[in-house]
Design a protein around this motif. Structure first.
Motif, PDB file in Angstrom:
ATOM      1  N   VAL A  21       0.880  -1.171   0.000  1.00  0.00           N
ATOM      2  CA  VAL A  21       0.000   0.000   0.000  1.00  0.00           C
ATOM      3  C   VAL A  21       0.919   1.223   0.000  1.00  0.00           C
ATOM      4  CG1 VAL A  21      -1.865   1.196   1.196  1.00  0.00           C
ATOM      5  CG2 VAL A  21      -1.656  -1.293   1.378  1.00  0.00           C
ATOM      6  N   GLU A  22       1.292   1.670  -1.185  1.00  0.00           N
ATOM      7  CA  GLU A  22       2.335   2.699  -1.266  1.00  0.00           C
ATOM      8  C   GLU A  22       1.854   4.093  -0.879  1.00  0.00           C
ATOM      9  OE1 GLU A  22       4.400   2.488  -5.075  1.00  0.00           O
ATOM     10  OE2 GLU A  22       4.008   0.331  -5.182  1.00  0.00           O
ATOM     11  N   SER A  23       0.616   4.396  -1.240  1.00  0.00           N
ATOM     12  CA  SER A  23       0.075   5.730  -0.902  1.00  0.00           C
ATOM     13  C   SER A  23      -1.445   5.640  -0.915  1.00  0.00           C
ATOM     14  CB  SER A  23       0.534   6.769  -1.926  1.00  0.00           C
ATOM     15  OG  SER A  23      -0.150   6.552  -3.151  1.00  0.00           O
ATOM     16  N   GLU A  24      -2.086   6.647  -0.344  1.00  0.00           N
ATOM     17  CA  GLU A  24      -3.548   6.657  -0.287  1.00  0.00           C
ATOM     18  C   GLU A  24      -4.133   6.756  -1.703  1.00  0.00           C
ATOM     19  OE1 GLU A  24      -5.180   9.632   2.307  1.00  0.00           O
ATOM     20  OE2 GLU A  24      -7.029   8.454   2.556  1.00  0.00           O
ATOM     21  N   GLU A  25      -3.537   7.589  -2.512  1.00  0.00           N
ATOM     22  CA  GLU A  25      -4.071   7.776  -3.869  1.00  0.00           C
ATOM     23  C   GLU A  25      -3.990   6.456  -4.648  1.00  0.00           C
ATOM     24  OE1 GLU A  25      -1.665   9.645  -2.451  1.00  0.00           O
ATOM     25  OE2 GLU A  25      -3.167  11.099  -1.831  1.00  0.00           O
ATOM     26  N   LEU A  26      -2.821   5.852  -4.587  1.00  0.00           N
ATOM     27  CA  LEU A  26      -2.602   4.619  -5.342  1.00  0.00           C
ATOM     28  C   LEU A  26      -3.585   3.529  -4.936  1.00  0.00           C
ATOM     29  CD1 LEU A  26       0.606   2.936  -6.430  1.00  0.00           C
ATOM     30  CD2 LEU A  26      -0.815   1.672  -4.817  1.00  0.00           C
ATOM     31  N   ALA A  82     -13.143  -7.772  -9.408  1.00  0.00           N
ATOM     32  CA  ALA A  82     -12.478  -8.351  -8.235  1.00  0.00           C
ATOM     33  C   ALA A  82     -13.391  -8.295  -7.020  1.00  0.00           C
ATOM     34  CB  ALA A  82     -11.178  -7.607  -7.944  1.00  0.00           C
ATOM     35  N   SER A  83     -13.276  -9.279  -6.159  1.00  0.00           N
ATOM     36  CA  SER A  83     -14.096  -9.338  -4.950  1.00  0.00           C
ATOM     37  C   SER A  83     -13.401  -8.726  -3.742  1.00  0.00           C
ATOM     38  CB  SER A  83     -14.439 -10.799  -4.621  1.00  0.00           C
ATOM     39  OG  SER A  83     -15.244 -11.358  -5.625  1.00  0.00           O
ATOM     40  N   PHE A  84     -12.063  -8.723  -3.745  1.00  0.00           N
ATOM     41  CA  PHE A  84     -11.310  -8.176  -2.612  1.00  0.00           C
ATOM     42  C   PHE A  84     -10.180  -7.301  -3.138  1.00  0.00           C
ATOM     43  CE2 PHE A  84     -13.274 -11.813  -0.638  1.00  0.00           C
ATOM     44  CZ  PHE A  84     -13.504 -11.417   0.671  1.00  0.00           C
ATOM     45  N   LEU A  85      -9.848  -6.301  -2.356  1.00  0.00           N
ATOM     46  CA  LEU A  85      -8.652  -5.505  -2.600  1.00  0.00           C
ATOM     47  C   LEU A  85      -7.522  -6.080  -1.755  1.00  0.00           C
ATOM     48  CD1 LEU A  85      -7.184  -2.881  -3.608  1.00  0.00           C
ATOM     49  CD2 LEU A  85      -7.993  -1.805  -1.476  1.00  0.00           C
ATOM     50  N   ARG A  86      -6.383  -6.386  -2.381  1.00  0.00           N
ATOM     51  CA  ARG A  86      -5.233  -6.837  -1.593  1.00  0.00           C
ATOM     52  C   ARG A  86      -4.203  -5.702  -1.547  1.00  0.00           C
ATOM     53  NH1 ARG A  86      -0.510 -10.257  -3.274  1.00  0.00           N
ATOM     54  NH2 ARG A  86       0.374  -8.520  -2.135  1.00  0.00           N
ATOM     55  N   GLY A  87      -3.345  -5.726  -0.520  1.00  0.00           N
ATOM     56  CA  GLY A  87      -2.303  -4.707  -0.401  1.00  0.00           C
ATOM     57  C   GLY A  87      -1.644  -4.849   0.955  1.00  0.00           C
ATOM     58  N   GLY A  88      -0.311  -4.758   0.981  1.00  0.00           N
ATOM     59  CA  GLY A  88       0.426  -4.968   2.229  1.00  0.00           C
ATOM     60  C   GLY A  88       0.830  -3.663   2.890  1.00  0.00           C
ATOM     61  N   ALA A  89       0.551  -3.562   4.166  1.00  0.00           N
ATOM     62  CA  ALA A  89       1.048  -2.431   4.953  1.00  0.00           C
ATOM     63  C   ALA A  89       2.272  -2.909   5.746  1.00  0.00           C
ATOM     64  CB  ALA A  89      -0.040  -1.939   5.899  1.00  0.00           C
ATOM     65  N   PHE A  90       2.207  -4.153   6.157  1.00  0.00           N
ATOM     66  CA  PHE A  90       3.352  -4.804   6.815  1.00  0.00           C
ATOM     67  C   PHE A  90       3.825  -5.924   5.900  1.00  0.00           C
ATOM     68  CE2 PHE A  90       0.771  -3.153  10.347  1.00  0.00           C
ATOM     69  CZ  PHE A  90       1.713  -2.360  10.967  1.00  0.00           C
ATOM     70  N   LYS A  91       5.132  -6.127   5.851  1.00  0.00           N
ATOM     71  CA  LYS A  91       5.671  -7.092   4.895  1.00  0.00           C
ATOM     72  C   LYS A  91       7.049  -7.552   5.350  1.00  0.00           C
ATOM     73  CE  LYS A  91       6.801  -7.422   0.052  1.00  0.00           C
ATOM     74  NZ  LYS A  91       6.200  -8.726  -0.238  1.00  0.00           N
ATOM     75  N   PRO A  92       7.294  -8.856   5.362  1.00  0.00           N
ATOM     76  CA  PRO A  92       8.625  -9.326   5.756  1.00  0.00           C
ATOM     77  C   PRO A  92       9.611  -9.079   4.617  1.00  0.00           C
ATOM     78  CG  PRO A  92       7.206 -11.195   5.237  1.00  0.00           C
ATOM     79  CD  PRO A  92       6.389  -9.972   5.031  1.00  0.00           C
ATOM     80  N   LEU A  93      10.621  -8.291   4.870  1.00  0.00           N
ATOM     81  CA  LEU A  93      11.628  -7.988   3.855  1.00  0.00           C
ATOM     82  C   LEU A  93      12.935  -8.671   4.253  1.00  0.00           C
ATOM     83  CD1 LEU A  93      10.674  -4.230   3.456  1.00  0.00           C
ATOM     84  CD2 LEU A  93      10.215  -6.057   1.821  1.00  0.00           C
ATOM     85  N   SER A  94      13.628  -9.250   3.276  1.00  0.00           N
ATOM     86  CA  SER A  94      14.772 -10.117   3.570  1.00  0.00           C
ATOM     87  C   SER A  94      15.981  -9.411   4.171  1.00  0.00           C
ATOM     88  CB  SER A  94      15.220 -10.836   2.286  1.00  0.00           C
ATOM     89  OG  SER A  94      14.141 -11.543   1.723  1.00  0.00           O
ATOM     90  N   PHE A  95      16.026  -8.097   4.031  1.00  0.00           N
ATOM     91  CA  PHE A  95      17.154  -7.341   4.585  1.00  0.00           C
ATOM     92  C   PHE A  95      16.617  -6.140   5.357  1.00  0.00           C
ATOM     93  CE2 PHE A  95      18.501  -9.553   0.781  1.00  0.00           C
ATOM     94  CZ  PHE A  95      19.574 -10.274   1.262  1.00  0.00           C
ATOM     95  N   PRO A  96      17.345  -5.672   6.365  1.00  0.00           N
ATOM     96  CA  PRO A  96      16.761  -4.658   7.254  1.00  0.00           C
ATOM     97  C   PRO A  96      16.789  -3.227   6.743  1.00  0.00           C
ATOM     98  CG  PRO A  96      18.915  -5.355   8.092  1.00  0.00           C
ATOM     99  CD  PRO A  96      18.614  -6.203   6.888  1.00  0.00           C
ATOM    100  N   TYR A  97      17.403  -2.968   5.595  1.00  0.00           N
ATOM    101  CA  TYR A  97      17.545  -1.569   5.171  1.00  0.00           C
ATOM    102  C   TYR A  97      16.394  -1.119   4.281  1.00  0.00           C
ATOM    103  CZ  TYR A  97      21.992  -2.689   7.171  1.00  0.00           C
ATOM    104  OH  TYR A  97      22.946  -3.114   8.050  1.00  0.00           O
ATOM    105  N   ARG A  98      15.962   0.125   4.497  1.00  0.00           N
ATOM    106  CA  ARG A  98      14.844   0.704   3.734  1.00  0.00           C
ATOM    107  C   ARG A  98      15.309   1.996   3.067  1.00  0.00           C
ATOM    108  NH1 ARG A  98      13.836  -3.538   5.147  1.00  0.00           N
ATOM    109  NH2 ARG A  98      12.346  -4.281   6.677  1.00  0.00           N
ATOM    110  N   ASN A  99      14.585   2.399   2.043  1.00  0.00           N
ATOM    111  CA  ASN A  99      14.784   3.760   1.550  1.00  0.00           C
ATOM    112  C   ASN A  99      13.414   4.392   1.360  1.00  0.00           C
ATOM    113  OD1 ASN A  99      13.729   2.955  -0.961  1.00  0.00           O
ATOM    114  ND2 ASN A  99      15.764   2.285  -1.625  1.00  0.00           N
ATOM    115  N   GLU A 100      13.395   5.575   0.800  1.00  0.00           N
ATOM    116  CA  GLU A 100      12.143   6.325   0.732  1.00  0.00           C
ATOM    117  C   GLU A 100      11.040   5.530   0.031  1.00  0.00           C
ATOM    118  OE1 GLU A 100      10.935  10.642  -0.939  1.00  0.00           O
ATOM    119  OE2 GLU A 100      13.050  10.375  -0.369  1.00  0.00           O
ATOM    120  N   LYS A 101      11.455   4.818  -1.015  1.00  0.00           N
ATOM    121  CA  LYS A 101      10.450   4.112  -1.791  1.00  0.00           C
ATOM    122  C   LYS A 101      10.212   2.697  -1.249  1.00  0.00           C
ATOM    123  CE  LYS A 101       9.210   3.093  -6.546  1.00  0.00           C
ATOM    124  NZ  LYS A 101       9.716   2.843  -7.889  1.00  0.00           N
ATOM    125  N   TYR A 102      11.319   2.040  -0.979  1.00  0.00           N
ATOM    126  CA  TYR A 102      11.242   0.632  -0.583  1.00  0.00           C
ATOM    127  C   TYR A 102      11.059   0.554   0.928  1.00  0.00           C
ATOM    128  CZ  TYR A 102      12.691  -4.290  -0.385  1.00  0.00           C
ATOM    129  OH  TYR A 102      12.740  -5.642  -0.179  1.00  0.00           O
TER     130      TYR A 102
END
Lengths: 291, 291, 291, 291
Positions: free
Chosen positions: B51-56, B69-89
């Motif tokens: 779930v990248e942004s409200e608009e999207l 479609a019957s359901f909207l899917r989208g992740g707010a929490f997600k297991p990422l294989s490495f601990p580093y993040r940036n603005e987008k990721y």
């Protein structure tokens, strides 16, 4: 950030230098014994695992033809994991080939059967319309080369532990020796036992679009050997069609429970007949046809 | 000579003593947020990986709903294989949940999203209609137990290295804690790299009939995560339907090439809309429907 | 023609941006509860799978210490594949932790035990010297993060389906949160069932030099869980030492045939004592020592 | 509650009816070209992947013999995954066999080399002391049968995707045809790419005790082909010895970086010489010897 084939072994360089003939295989339809591959209609190959007797193979040939099969399948030679045989569990060899010829003649249906040794090539070619290279011989390159030299069409099964790259490498051997009518056949891959959902092998349908991305060689699937379980043959056959498979091979036996090998996987004549109709419905949903 | 389940790990004894609730799951259709599972119509869940942004997410919700479609899917929490993040990721967390609520309200479509920690359960339940347990948490039994205690419907993804037996064992935890609305989801298994035809994972369609042989819990597939490759999503989705899958989850994004994670796998709105029609054709060939 | 890491997933770029702390882990020896890791002597961790009772764990602690073990291992919490328990086959939870404390005190041997949930961290830290993250939780990043925040040493087991890249990614989470005393532990990977030579899992000793090529974090092996078969524990333990393993974890039980879980894998006190001497001989052949 | 071989495919029934000759293979030491197998001393086979030239093979033969190797290895025929060759990357065939004979004579060391086709058997037998059946031909039963009929000793490599059961089935073919001097060789199995820690293949050392539990046929390992990576050859060779391996095959080349195939795996003469001494130290720790 992402390469063209993320997580895939086949590079552009491979395509140019290792499998150029595979990559440039014509998308034009071609004929084998009057049956068109790469056309709208999906050819079906059906019959018993082993050519157990002349009666059985003739009866099966007539039945599968009546249901719409394009080829009769049946093994006279077969790699068996252990060297011991008994009256029932045995290869019929040259007799089997003779019976296949009778069935081809009586039922007027072309034949596909496996060749395991160069020294049998003449005898096998005499009885078949397509030379099948079995999965256990996928890396037996001398056998592929000698088979290609006969000029016969070849169906090359994927080893259950082979990557697409290795499979296409084996196919390149056939094309390089002049084979022009080649079919690939996915028959189930081995999967980690901790994944074991299902069976000894697992039908890899993802390999269908993956292969078609690289080559126009038609891709068949063999749901019987992959699932090793009668009840899953139908859903995996229909799924094969929907995934884009170009041909289907099925094990059909007049009395599945009593077949000489792998009695859990063949379907009987009636089931085959009804499955052909379902296959045709799914095929039509993806702009193809089976019957 | 052959046992009932040759090469399979699940015995009759297992069914009785280890997964009795799974084995006795009712085949009656059930509803989640007005959507029927185990009925004639196959529910489709669609939306972006993150779930990248409200608009999207609002834009996507409206579009996938319009396509059926019957359901909207989208992740707010997600297991990422490495601990580093940036603005987008990065995960959008509680913000993401808020945006999902907006999308649900504005587009009038129910939501499915992943929960990764017990302490987030209240917040996630507030924003979703189905709690998704991701594949990496399939063996996080405490999380399954706490999720089941909320009374919310659960979708349990299969770990890419888990057998059907282990998967159903995890499902039994949910049922034992009172979960009555459960869905299983196959999302690709890991395969030996020597087999690598295709991608990081391989969609295991054989697990669909294998699971249905043992339980009536609906079985979904997620061709996007399995194939990790946009071009293979369509054939593997159609194959899922033909194999008997009871629900489909797809990654849909307004601008796939620029999605925050895994940009090679999502399809755009137009492709999704056209795919829904093809899915419906294949579904009808097997006496079901999608639209 | 060949890239630096042919057929390997870990690139130089990964090392810089995804696992920098792992790649720069100091090669200096460090101490946990007085036991030195990364030194000449290879620490051995031994004890039962489950802390079944206070008597059993105290008796085992004394015995393994007398044979030269550096740590007592034993599980109070344990992920079990199915939700049903009986009198024998059950976790002992907080009681188990209390008994571990008694054993640590009476036998004067430090302890390693598994933590499965954030909410148990305080209780587990009170009873242990090393927090073990089990293989099924290797991708439970929130648990790793919370464990690291306690400041306790951590041993991170490899999931049986995880690549070295994923394993080191999980390790990076621990280091990023400030963990300074980290151990990695290989406990058997899943292998395709068509390869099945041996057992449920297969000890991946090749991962020992592969890991040491990238990081100085000590690499332990757990031959008991990997082989799942008592008779193979000795050869695989000696092979671990010869492959360069930095620590060994073993399942030791006073009455293996009657252990509460996995009774085929533990060795008894006498075998452990004799194995310690053999380990020491092999260790000396590679310029290390065990006793 | 537990069966005798939990998670293993080989049953007591298999041992009786499918692999009786394998199961009853004598544990008595036997000789090949004066070298004793199944004795206290572990025979080492060393040499290049390909017999590239007469000079190279003679030089290598002398060097590995001086370091204590019992056999010279080197391929004249070799299954290559793609059909294209260049000046360097090519099989030397009958020339290679001639050069092997020269090396055998000049260095006075027996030879092991691969046979790929029945029609080459006479030529290969003339140049070798042991017929090697390569991993890709493990299921080429006609080749095994014809090789056994020559009366020559055979070394049967395990296919990288074969179970112990299948491997021993192939061995039974050789014994049934009268082969009395048989060696098995593990050369790395394929593992799921999600496990990829390490390399294309993974040396399966657990198969060493697993095989020895069933048969007295000596079990060799080939750490060079398994690891595909020079730096890991030493630890995996030492681990092989410690696991109980009965023989070791190694790739040794005068100029590894410039070897015709797989230049990342061979070790040079100096490393081989030093490794032989380390192998001997580990061997002595398990009551065997190498030099």
């Amino acid at each position: 950030m992402y390469n063209k084939f993320p997580g895939k072994d086949i590079t552009e360089e491979d395509i140019k230098s290792k499998i150029p003939l595979v990559a440039n295989f014509s998308k034009e339809p071609f004929e084998i014994a009057g049956v068109v591959f790469n056309g709208k209609k999906i050819p079906v190959m059906a019959g018993p695992n082993m050519v157990e007797s002349e009666e059985l193979i003739i009866e099966t040939a007539k039945s599968v033809k009546a249901s719409g099969a394009s080829f009769l399948r049946g093994g006279a030679f077969k790699p068996l994991s252990f060297p011991y045989r008994n009256e029932k569990y045995t290869e019929t060899g040259l007799d089997g080939l003779k019976w296949l010829k009778s069935a081809r003649e009586e039922a007027e249906i072309p034949v596909i059967t496996e060749v395991m040794e160069e020294k049998h090539l003449d005898a096998v070619c005499d009885a078949t319309d397509i030379l099948q290279i079995g999965s256990r011989n996928m890396q037996n390159y001398p056998l592929i080369v000698e088979s290609a030299k006969t000029g016969f069409p070849i169906m090359l099964k994927r080893h259950y532990g082979a990557s697409l790259r290795d499979w296409l490498g084996a196919a390149e051997y056939a094309l390089k020796e002049g084979c022009t009518k080649l079919i690939l056949c996915e028959r189930g891959m081995s999967i980690p036992h901790t994944h074991r959902a299902t069976s000894r092998f697992s039908l890899d349908l993802q390999v269908v679009p993956a292969t078609q991305e690289i080559t126009n060689i038609p891709v068949a699937t063999d749901p019987s050997h992959a699932t090793f379980w009668r009840d899953w043959v139908e859903p995996m056959t229909l799924a094969s069609i929907a995934s884009g498979a170009d041909s289907i091979m099925l094990e059909v036996h007049p009395d599945p429970e009593n077949s000489a090998v792998d009695p859990l996987q063949p379907i009987n004549f009636e089931t085959f007949n009804s499955l052909m109709k379902k296959m045709d419905s799914v095929a039509k949903a993806v702009s193809k046809e089976v019957i």
